[in-house]
Design an enzyme around this catalytic site. Structure first.
Site, short mmCIF file in Angstrom:
data_model
loop_
_atom_site.label_atom_id
_atom_site.label_comp_id
_atom_site.label_asym_id
_atom_site.label_seq_id
_atom_site.Cartn_x
_atom_site.Cartn_y
_atom_site.Cartn_z
N LYS A 126 31.76 -35.30 72.55
CA LYS A 126 31.94 -34.04 73.15
C LYS A 126 30.57 -33.52 73.39
O LYS A 126 29.71 -33.90 72.49
CB LYS A 126 32.73 -33.30 72.21
CG LYS A 126 33.40 -31.88 72.99
CD LYS A 126 34.73 -32.29 73.89
CE LYS A 126 35.18 -31.37 74.78
NZ LYS A 126 36.48 -31.78 75.23
N ASP A 166 35.26 -29.77 80.67
CA ASP A 166 36.20 -28.98 79.77
C ASP A 166 35.76 -27.63 79.98
O ASP A 166 35.54 -27.59 81.35
CB ASP A 166 35.51 -29.15 78.28
CG ASP A 166 36.50 -28.94 77.14
OD1 ASP A 166 37.51 -29.50 77.03
OD2 ASP A 166 36.23 -27.76 76.59
#
Ligand code: NDP
Ligand code: 2IT
Length: 446
Positions: A126, A166
Site C-alpha cells: 500500500k 484508493d
C-alpha cells in the site's frame, strides 16, 4: 484477552510506537490466528506471524511540487512493500491529508490477507501521500502525480510492485501516474491497475469493489435462505466504492437510502435510483462537489456532521473510511433491525463494533473479504495486460462473481463454529493466512 495475544501485541506495540491503526489491524488478525498457530506448530516455529507484521520494505520519500500560484509545496509519500510470498506487492495508493505511516501499514497488512483470499497470485502493499486533492486544480494534481511517480518509479514494476487507486486516487490520478512512469522508464507495461480502457485498463475495474461487496452480501444472505431483494440498505461514502455498491444493490432489487461524505449524509427514503446515482457520479467524479447538493436538488433530508447509521435499514455497507462505525453506531444499527454488514471500506468498524456484531450473531462480512473484489479485478487486469488482450464485461464480471463466491466458501471453511454460526473474521483471517504462511515456509527464512 488471550494472554498469548496480549504478549504478541505488547511486542508489536513496542516495536511500532504510535501506529494505532496498524496495532488495531494486527490485533484483529492475531485474535483469530494465534489460537490457530497453537494448533499448527509449524507456523509457530517459523515465526510466520512475527515476520508478517514486519514489512519487507518501507520506502519513504519527499514529493516537492509547485502550485498554481508558483509556491513550492512539499508532501510526504510512502510505499509499504509488506509481503511478496505469493506474488508481486499489490495494493492501492491513498492521497488524503490524514495519511501517515501507521495508516498505510494497516492497509498494507490487510491487503496481504485480502489478496491471498482472492485466489490470485498477488502479494500485499500500500502507498500514498498526505497530499489533499480537494480544491486542487487538474494541473496541480498532475504536477503532484508526476513528482510522486518520479521517485516511486524506481521501486515498482509489473513483476515487482503494482499500485492502484484508493481514497483520493481514481482514474484521473492513475492516468497522470501512468504517463509519468512510461515517460521515465520508456516502457508500456501493466505497472498500475485501474487504467483507462483505451490504454490497458480492464472493464469492470471501476465497478469491482462496490459490486463485489454486494455479491458478498448476497452470498451471506444465501446462508439464511434470503437475498438482497426488497432490502433497505444504508451506505456511507459517495466515492468509487459507494457509487457502485449503490448501483449493484439497486440492480438486485434493494433500496439504497443513504450516501455520505466527510461533511454529512443524505437520507432519501424513496431510494437512490439510477437517475439519482447519475447525479451523484457527476457531482462527485466531475464537479467534485459535496453530497449536500443531492439534498438540495432532490428535496431530501441532509444531516450535517453525521454518519448514516441511525437510519433504519436491513443492510449496512460502510464504504468511506476506517473506524467510521463505533460501538454505539453498531448497537443503533442492530436495534433498528440491521442484520447484515458488508464492508466496502477497509477496517470501517472499530473493535467494539465488531464485538457487537458477533455477540448479536448478525452476518458480518469484514472488509478484507467483502471488499476484495476491487483488487481481484486488478489481478484480472494484470492477467489481461500479460496476455495483451482484453476480456469482455461479461467475462470479467463472471470471474469477479466466482472469486467472491470462493472467498465466501473460504470463510465458511475456516469460520463455521460448532453451533453453526459463521464467524467471518475468523474464516477470512485464517483462510488468508494459510496460503501466505505455507509459501513463506517453503521459501525459507527470507
Ligand atoms: P474515494 O476517494 O472515491 O471516496 C471516499 C469517500 O469516503 C468519499 O465520499 C469521502 O468523502 C469519504 N471519506 C474519506 N475519508 C473520510 C473521513 N475521514 N470521514 C468521512 N468520510 C470520509 O475512495 P474509495 O471509494 O475508493 O474508497 C473508500 C473506501 O474503500 C476506503 O476505505 C478504501 O480503502 C476502500 N477500498 C477501496 C477500493 C477501491 O478499489 N477503490 C478497494 C477496496 C477498498 P469526502 O469527499 O468528504 O472526503
Ligand atoms: O484496498 C484495496 O483493496 C484497494 N484499494 C485496491 C487495491 C488494488 O490494487 O486494486
Amino acid at each position: 484477552m488471550d494472554p498469548r495475544v496480549e504478549k504478541f501485541m505488547a511486542e508489536v506495540k513496542a516495536k511500532n510506537p504510535g501506529e494505532n491503526e496498524f496495532h488495531q489491524a494486527v490485533m484483529e488478525v492475531a485474535e483469530s490466528i494465534i489460537p490457530f498457530i497453537e494448533e499448527n506448530p509449524k507456523y509457530k516455529h517459523g515465526k510466520i506471524l512475527e515476520r508478517m507484521v514486519e514489512p519487507e520494505r518501507v520506502i519513504l520519500f519527499r514529493v516537492p511540487w509547485v502550485d498554481d500560484k508558483g509556491e513550492v509545496q512539499i508532501n510526504k509519500a510512502y510505499r509499504i512493500e509488506m509481503n511478496s510470498a505469493i506474488g508481486p506487492y499489490k495494493g492501492g495508493l491513498r492521497f488524503h491529508p490524514t495519511v501517515n505511516l501507521g495508516i498505510l501499514k494497516f492497509l498494507a497488512y490487510e491487503q496481504v490477507f485480502k489478496n491471498s483470499l482472492t485466489t490470485l497470485p498477488m502479494g500485499g502493499g500500500k502507498g500514498g501521500s498526505n497530499f489533499d486533492p480537494k480544491g486542487k486544480s487538474d494541473n496541480e494534481v498532475m504536477r503532484f502525480c508526476q513528482s510522486f511517480m518520479t521517485e516511486l518509479s524506481r521501486h515498482i514494476g509489473p513483476n515487482t510492485d503494482v499500485p492502484a487507486g484508493d481514497i483520493g486516487v481514481g482514474g484521473r490520478e492513475i492516468g497522470y501516474l501512468f504517463g509519468q512512469y512510461k515517460r521515465i522508464r520508456n516502457e508500456f507495461t501493466g505497472v498500475l491497475t485501474g487504467k483507462g480502457l483505451e490504454w490497458g485498463g480492464s472493464l469492470i475495474r471501476p465497478e469491482a469493489t462496490g459490486y463485489g461487496a454486494v455479491y458478498f452480501a448476497e452470498e451471506m444472505l444465501k446462508t439464511r435462505k434470503d437475498s438482497m431483494k426488497g432490502k433497505i440498505v444504508a451506505i456511507s461514502g459517495s466515492g468509487n466504492v459507494a457509487q457502485y455498491a449503490t448501483e449493484k444493490a439497486t440492480m438486485l432489487g434493494a433500496k439504497v437510502v443513504t450516501l455520505s461524505d466527510s461533511s454529512g449524509f443524505i437520507y432519501d427514503p424513496n431510494g437512490i435510483d439510477n437517475e439519482r446515482l447519475d447525479f451523484v457520479m457527476n457531482l462527485k467524479n466531475i464537479k467534485r462537489g459535496r453530497i449536500k447538493e443531492y439534498a438540495d436538488k432532490f428535496g431530501v433530508e441532509y444531516y450535517e456532521g453525521k454518519r448514516p447509521w441511525e437510519v433504519k435499514c436491513d443492510i449496512a455497507m460502510p464504504c468511506a473510511t476506517q473506524n467510521e462505525v463505533n460501538k454505539e453506531d453498531a448497537e443503533t444499527l442492530i436495534k433498528n433491525g440491521c442484520f447484515v454488514v458488508s464492508e466496502g471500506a477497509n477496517m470501517p468498524s472499530d473493535p467494539d463494533a465488531i464485538e457487537v456484531y458477533l455477540d448479536n450473531k448478525i452476518l458480518y462480512g469484514l472488509g478484507k473479504a467483502a471488499n476484495a473484489g476491487g483488487v481481484a479485478v486488478s489481478g484480472l487486469e494484470m492477467s489481461q495486460n500479460s496476455l495483451r488482450l482484453s476480456w469482455t464485461r461479461e467475462e470479467v464480471d463472471q470471474r469477479l462473481q466466482t472469486i467472491m463466491k470462493d472467498i465466501h466458501k473460504t470463510c465458511l471453511k475456516y469460520g463455521t463454529e460448532d453451533n453453526g454460526f459463521i464467524n467471518y473474521p475468523k474464516g477470512a483471517n485464517i483462510g488468508g493466512f494459510v496460503k501466505v504462511a505455507d509459501s513463506m515456509l517453503a521459501q525459507g527464512i527470507v
